[in-house]
Design an enzyme around this catalytic site. Structure first.
Site, PDB file in Angstrom:
ATOM      1  N   ASP A 194      41.104  20.980 -43.987  1.00  0.00           N
ATOM      2  CA  ASP A 194      41.308  19.745 -43.934  1.00  0.00           C
ATOM      3  C   ASP A 194      42.422  18.918 -44.419  1.00  0.00           C
ATOM      4  O   ASP A 194      42.685  17.419 -43.734  1.00  0.00           O
ATOM      5  CB  ASP A 194      39.860  19.274 -45.280  1.00  0.00           C
ATOM      6  CG  ASP A 194      40.051  20.315 -46.252  1.00  0.00           C
ATOM      7  OD1 ASP A 194      40.776  20.796 -46.236  1.00  0.00           O
ATOM      8  OD2 ASP A 194      39.977  19.170 -46.886  1.00  0.00           O
TER       9      ASP A 194
ATOM     10  N   GLY B  79      38.641  24.533 -46.535  1.00  0.00           N
ATOM     11  CA  GLY B  79      38.538  23.257 -45.343  1.00  0.00           C
ATOM     12  C   GLY B  79      37.963  22.581 -44.462  1.00  0.00           C
ATOM     13  O   GLY B  79      37.184  21.569 -44.174  1.00  0.00           O
TER      14      GLY B  79
ATOM     15  N   ARG C 179      44.681  28.331 -37.703  1.00  0.00           N
ATOM     16  CA  ARG C 179      43.474  27.417 -38.272  1.00  0.00           C
ATOM     17  C   ARG C 179      44.571  26.509 -39.151  1.00  0.00           C
ATOM     18  O   ARG C 179      45.098  27.069 -39.570  1.00  0.00           O
ATOM     19  CB  ARG C 179      42.989  28.928 -39.102  1.00  0.00           C
ATOM     20  CG  ARG C 179      41.928  27.794 -40.075  1.00  0.00           C
ATOM     21  CD  ARG C 179      42.371  27.277 -41.294  1.00  0.00           C
ATOM     22  NE  ARG C 179      41.002  27.325 -42.057  1.00  0.00           N
ATOM     23  CZ  ARG C 179      41.678  26.368 -43.178  1.00  0.00           C
ATOM     24  NH1 ARG C 179      42.544  26.444 -43.625  1.00  0.00           N
ATOM     25  NH2 ARG C 179      40.317  26.387 -44.349  1.00  0.00           N
ATOM     26  N   VAL C 180      43.364  25.772 -38.617  1.00  0.00           N
ATOM     27  CA  VAL C 180      43.812  23.702 -39.695  1.00  0.00           C
ATOM     28  C   VAL C 180      42.889  23.543 -40.639  1.00  0.00           C
ATOM     29  O   VAL C 180      41.656  23.522 -40.161  1.00  0.00           O
ATOM     30  CB  VAL C 180      44.518  22.676 -38.812  1.00  0.00           C
ATOM     31  CG1 VAL C 180      44.667  21.557 -39.618  1.00  0.00           C
ATOM     32  CG2 VAL C 180      45.279  23.633 -38.081  1.00  0.00           C
TER      33      VAL C 180
ATOM     34  N   THR D 263      46.124  23.780 -53.219  1.00  0.00           N
ATOM     35  CA  THR D 263      46.444  22.784 -52.598  1.00  0.00           C
ATOM     36  C   THR D 263      46.378  22.414 -53.349  1.00  0.00           C
ATOM     37  O   THR D 263      46.387  21.600 -54.860  1.00  0.00           O
ATOM     38  CB  THR D 263      44.829  22.504 -51.784  1.00  0.00           C
ATOM     39  OG1 THR D 263      45.234  23.174 -50.837  1.00  0.00           O
ATOM     40  CG2 THR D 263      45.304  21.143 -51.147  1.00  0.00           C
TER      41      THR D 263
ATOM     42  N   THR E  26      40.113  19.178 -52.175  1.00  0.00           N
ATOM     43  CA  THR E  26      40.945  20.398 -52.207  1.00  0.00           C
ATOM     44  C   THR E  26      40.044  21.510 -51.834  1.00  0.00           C
ATOM     45  O   THR E  26      38.569  21.251 -52.582  1.00  0.00           O
ATOM     46  CB  THR E  26      41.600  20.643 -53.407  1.00  0.00           C
ATOM     47  OG1 THR E  26      42.118  22.221 -53.294  1.00  0.00           O
ATOM     48  CG2 THR E  26      41.414  21.047 -54.837  1.00  0.00           C
ATOM     49  N   GLY E  27      39.287  22.404 -51.340  1.00  0.00           N
ATOM     50  CA  GLY E  27      38.208  22.842 -51.253  1.00  0.00           C
ATOM     51  C   GLY E  27      38.594  23.860 -50.393  1.00  0.00           C
ATOM     52  O   GLY E  27      39.258  23.809 -49.090  1.00  0.00           O
TER      53      GLY E  27
HETATM   54  N1  ASP Z   1      41.571  22.808 -48.247  1.00  0.00           N
HETATM   55  C1  ASP Z   1      42.553  23.532 -48.184  1.00  0.00           C
HETATM   56  C2  ASP Z   1      42.023  24.204 -46.834  1.00  0.00           C
HETATM   57  O1  ASP Z   1      41.068  24.487 -46.376  1.00  0.00           O
HETATM   58  C3  ASP Z   1      42.692  24.816 -49.038  1.00  0.00           C
HETATM   59  C4  ASP Z   1      42.728  24.487 -50.446  1.00  0.00           C
HETATM   60  O2  ASP Z   1      42.659  23.125 -50.618  1.00  0.00           O
HETATM   61  O3  ASP Z   1      43.265  25.277 -51.470  1.00  0.00           O
HETATM   62  O4  ASP Z   1      43.567  24.729 -45.679  1.00  0.00           O
END
Ligand code: ASP
Length: 331
Positions: free
Chosen positions: A230, A253, A227-228, A199, A250-251
């Site tokens: 954060d 979500g 699915r969505v 991300t 990022t992380g």
């Molecule tokens: N935060 C993003 C999600 O969960 C994924 C990511 O940060 O790589 O969609």
């Protein structure tokens, strides 16, 4: 990098520029990024692309442009690169499709725009911005978001444009193990390219003292059922308000949503009197307590960028004023 300050500026003008700080910080995802996982050539590509994104944002800010333009410009560079999980190079859903999410927020007035599950819009961040500036809404999803973006004349691309062999291989592996590829949690033995999020996001302060934030992602490999995460959720993956900070996350979500991560961070600064660094660390501790991992980038009106992550690495960088962009990957 040569300083973008106009060579012909008078000493007075130069002094004024110095007293009106501007800065941009970016991330390209966090996760199990180790030196062993990246060959020197690939690492150089990541570093060069991060620096190019920073320069794109820095040029806007140095020319007295708004932070909103700067974060959009930086994110666009990262979306156009196949290296990151956003735009071109997005991860695949369980069905082998690409579904991209993005959001942007203006710290001046908390105007915000977001899109989720886009499949053909080349730069989802432009769609998010169009939602903010040219619709009466904040978040549009799926077919409606596509229709809106097309009506706005945004560039589209065939599915093949977004596809990369690496992401396809990640899907094959994730499908085989029936794993929702939360890359942060990938074991060290995971195949190359696994074990990291991609991300992308940016936060910036412009010379007028305005903050902005933007985030864009392909989400998680092997995601299903619409699915969505954060990234397009204002207050979870993105937040900006001039009274406190601009944030991009990022992380994993789901945990960032449950932590209301980006807004929580801003509230800790605004109401709790925390420094941005302390607030970021506290939010990450909450994310961790909820079982998640990832990272945050933050900027306040002093222009001092802050980075926090509880993974082994995070693609990241900043450019303060006209100084050369600095990039980093590992802890
Ligand atoms: N935060 C993003 C999600 O969960 C994924 C990511 O940060 O790589 O969609």
């Amino acid at each position: 990098m040569p300083g973008p300050v106009a060579a012909g500026a008078t000493p007075g003008a130069r002094a004024a520029m110095q007293t009106r700080p501007f800065a941009i910080a970016i991330h390209g995802g966090a996760g199990t990024i180790t030196r062993a996982a990246l060959t020197p050539g690939v690492e150089a590509d990541y570093r060069a692309t991060l620096a190019a994104a920073l320069r794109a944002g820095q040029q806007v800010l140095a020319a007295d442009g708004p932070s909103l333009d700067a974060v959009a410009a930086a994110v666009r560079v990262l979306e156009d690169s196949p290296l990151f999980n956003a735009g071109r190079g997005s991860v695949f859903t369980h069905d082998g499709r690409i579904e991209m999410d993005a959001s942007i927020m203006d710290g001046r007035d908390r105007r915000a725009g977001a899109v989720a599950a886009l499949t053909t819009i080349r730069n989802p961040i432009d769609a998010a911005r169009a939602v903010m500036e040219r619709s009466r809404h904040v978040l549009l999803v799926g077919a409606g978001a596509e229709e809106f973006a097309r009506e706005q004349g945004l560039a589209t691309a065939e599915p093949e444009y977004f596809h990369t062999a690496l992401r396809w291989e990640q899907l094959r592996v994730a499908r085989e193990s029936d794993r929702l590829q939360i890359d942060h949690d990938a074991p060290a033995s995971a195949p190359a390219g696994d074990g990291k999020y991609g991300t992308v996001g940016a936060v910036a302060l412009d010379r007028d003292g305005n903050l902005a934030a933007a985030t864009s992602t392909g989400g998680l490999t092997n995601k299903r059922f619409g699915r969505v995460g954060d990234s397009p959720i204002i207050g979870a993956g993105t937040w900006a308000e001039n009274e406190s900070v601009a944030v991009s996350a990022t992380g994993s979500g789901e945990t960032f949503i449950r932590a209301a991560a980006a807004h929580e961070l801003a509230a800790l600064v605004k109401y709790g009197g925390r420094t941005p660094q302390r607030a970021a660390d506290e939010v990450l501790a909450t994310v961790e307590r909820l079982g998640g991992r990832g990272g945050l980038i933050v900027i306040d009106r002093s222009g001092e960028p802050v980075f926090a992550f509880n993974t082994e690495g995070m693609y990241r960088g900043c450019a303060c004023g006209v100084s050369a962009p600095e990039v980093a990957i590992y802890r």
